[in-house]
Enzyme design. Structure first.
Site, PDB file in Angstrom:
ATOM      1  CG  ASP A 209      -2.090  -0.852   1.177  1.00 48.05           C
ATOM      2  OD1 ASP A 209      -2.173  -1.657   0.233  1.00 48.05           O
ATOM      3  OD2 ASP A 209      -2.939  -0.768   2.083  1.00 48.05           O
ATOM      4  CE  LYS A 211       3.510   4.911   7.573  1.00 46.04           C
ATOM      5  NZ  LYS A 211       2.889   6.193   7.941  1.00 46.04           N
ATOM      6  NE  ARG A 231      -1.342   5.265  16.122  1.00 41.46           N
ATOM      7  CZ  ARG A 231      -0.128   4.937  15.727  1.00 41.46           C
ATOM      8  NH1 ARG A 231       0.274   5.268  14.517  1.00 41.46           N
ATOM      9  NH2 ARG A 231       0.702   4.293  16.502  1.00 41.46           N
ATOM     10  CD  GLU A 260      -3.158   7.668   6.915  1.00 44.74           C
ATOM     11  OE1 GLU A 260      -2.938   8.887   6.975  1.00 44.74           O
ATOM     12  OE2 GLU A 260      -2.699   6.844   7.715  1.00 44.74           O
ATOM     13  CG  PHE A 296      -5.817   1.433   4.450  1.00 49.77           C
ATOM     14  CD1 PHE A 296      -5.957   0.544   5.502  1.00 49.77           C
ATOM     15  CD2 PHE A 296      -5.421   2.726   4.718  1.00 49.77           C
ATOM     16  CE1 PHE A 296      -5.723   0.933   6.805  1.00 49.77           C
ATOM     17  CE2 PHE A 296      -5.175   3.131   6.033  1.00 49.77           C
ATOM     18  CZ  PHE A 296      -5.329   2.229   7.085  1.00 49.77           C
ATOM     19  NE  ARG A 368       3.610  -0.401  16.945  1.00 52.89           N
ATOM     20  CZ  ARG A 368       3.256   0.711  16.307  1.00 52.89           C
ATOM     21  NH1 ARG A 368       3.445   0.809  15.006  1.00 52.89           N
ATOM     22  NH2 ARG A 368       2.702   1.714  16.953  1.00 52.89           N
ATOM     23  CE  LYS A 374       5.825   2.467  11.463  1.00 57.14           C
ATOM     24  NZ  LYS A 374       5.095   3.462  12.290  1.00 57.14           N
TER      25      LYS A 374
END
Length: 500
Positions: A209, A211, A231, A260, A296, A368, A374
């Site tokens: 994806d 970012k 978030r 986002e 996403f 996470r 990322k």
């Protein structure tokens, strides 16, 4: 529960490096708390206030009243919560003075030890190593419920403190995804570069994806009612009417989307993050300045929760619901070279980097893990330490939070602060070093001669009126101290400004 008991537990948690001991200490505190206090105890032992904003800052806490003697400790956790809740509700003319008076009353009733802890929790500086993971384990131990059940309920309810009551009455299984109530977002781990992330993911097929350098949004729609959360689960619905309109236009009645929001220029390139942040911090849209949403992931669709489905199935349904122009650009395949070309194109288009994803993974809310990784360029600067703050919690006794400066003419200008990236050995060394360079000490901040150079990694630079140089670093963290460089060789403000 008396606040002094909780503060003692917090200090004990900070003092041990054993995760098992931390968990046991927090579990004991939860177990002995009264039913109505347990949620507050969970928040406080996680180093947070239930109130997301109190209006208090470090300036308002500089001149605290004389503390009570330790023997006179009388504040309860309920007293503290009531005081902060009253402060959080203040607004309008006279609110600043009323908040200051309320803070003086609260801190004046606290002992010296309690004052130190209260100051730290207000400023988000409780350093005790009691992470959400430890809190979840402690709640499972104290309530006798399975850890997996605690974790899942916490994900869906917005955090561990929200499910404390349910855990103690064996009602965790009644907590599910509820359209309109934000859940903790799935998070990505990091890798140094694309090949490292590719190897770490280790999947036959990989998704990549773009970012985007915006703010994370989770959008819930129930019929025409739309809610937008950040978030951190703050409600910003009234700040993004263009996002509300876009989601209302989708061919669904109930939906939960992850994505986002960011500002674009006339060529549809992303504007600097600080412009997006400034715009989304406002409670109304500026005419002609619009925020574009990009999605996403799809977590719920018309009565069906999708969290446990493989990502590829969630993405397939996402494409059925959301038009292509509102989707985050995504590549899927098996070739690392093609993935690298996609990542290069994302950077060339002005985006922050890429996120590699496992197409078979469920949506692990609040975690996470290894399913999202990322990758983004890391920038570094050689800066000078201008001052350093005393540590708190686990870092008590050390000098910790660095004030960072860049060269500007014959002097230095401050760019921000950081306490991240420091090992215990580094903290020990810098405490001794900065005492050698000390020129002033107000009891909290130690001002030092601008001689020590430190290499700082950061994600970007944003405009800021908070500092004299007009810029601030984003996500600054210590890489190493540069003993081979003098302050005269540190980077200049002009070099920093070039990153804007």
């Amino acid at each position: 529960m008396l606040l002094t008991s909780l503060v003692t537990t917090s200090a004990a948690v900070a003092a041990t490096g054993s995760r098992r001991e931390k968990t046991a200490l927090v579990a004991q505190a939860l177990a002995r708390a009264d039913t109505e206090e347990r949620r507050l105890v969970a928040f406080y032992l996680a180093g947070r206030l239930p109130q997301r904003r109190t209006g208090l800052g470090w300036r308002s806490l500089r001149d605290l009243p004389e503390p009570e003697p330790d023997s006179a400790a009388s504040l309860t956790v309920a007293d503290v919560d009531a005081a902060f809740e009253a402060m959080a509700q203040l607004s309008g003319t006279g609110s600043a003075a009323a908040r200051s008076a309320a803070a003086t009353t609260l801190f004046g009733a606290a002992t010296a030890t309690e004052q130190t802890w209260l100051r730290a929790v207000v400023l988000g500086e409780v350093r005790q190593g009691a992470s959400d993971a430890v809190l979840a384990e402690a709640l499972a131990a104290a309530s006798g419920r399975p850890l997996a059940a605690v974790r899942r309920a916490a994900m869906l309810a917005g955090g561990v403190p929200a499910v404390v009551g349910a855990a103690f009455v064996d009602a965790l299984d009644t907590i599910g995804l509820e359209v309109g109530r934000p859940i903790l977002p799935m998070l990505a781990s990091s890798a140094a570069d694309l090949p490292a992330a590719w190897a770490k993911l280790d999947r036959p097929t990989v998704a990549v994806d773009t970012k985007l350098d915006g703010i994370r949004i989770q959008v819930h729609r129930r019929d025409d009612e739309v809610t937008i959360a950040t978030r951190s689960l703050d409600d910003i619905t009234d700040r993004l009417p263009e996002v509300v309109a876009a989601v209302r236009a989708l061919p669904v009645e109930r939906v939960v989307l992850d994505g986002e929001a960011l500002l674009l220029d006339a060529d549809r390139r992303p504007k600097p993050f600080q412009e997006t942040a400034a715009r989304t911090a406002q409670h109304r849209a500026d005419e002609g300045v619009r925020v574009a949403p990009y999605f996403f992931d799809l977590l719920h669709r018309d009565g069906h929760d999708l969290l446990d489905l493989p990502a590829r199935e969630r993405w397939r349904q996402l494409a059925e619901v959301v038009p292509e122009q509102l989707l985050v650009p995504r590549w899927q395949g098996v070739d690392l070279t093609e993935a690298a070309d996609f990542a290069d194109a994302a950077l060339a288009a002005g985006h922050e980097g890429v996120v590699l994803k496992d197409p078979d993974a469920p949506y692990a809310a609040g975690r996470r893990g290894a399913a999202w990784i990322k990758v983004k360029p890391v920038h570094t600067l050689d800066l000078v330490v201008l001052a350093v703050e005393r540590g708190s919690g686990r870092r008590r006794g050390w000098l910790s939070n660095l004030h960072l400066g860049a060269r500007d003419g014959d002097g230095f200008v401050m760019l921000g602060k950081t306490f991240k990236g420091m090992t215990d050995a580094m903290l020990t060394w810098q405490t001794e070093r900065f005492r050698e360079l000390e020129t002033a000490d107000d009891g909290w901040v130690v001002t030092v001669r601008p001689e020590q150079v430190v290499e700082i990694a950061f994600d970007g630079v944003q405009r800021s009126s908070r500092y004299e140089g007009g810029v601030a670093l984003r996500f600054a963290r210590v890489v190493r101290y540069r003993h081979d460089k003098s302050a005269a060789e540190a980077d200049t403000l002009q070099t920093v400004q070039a990153y804007l």
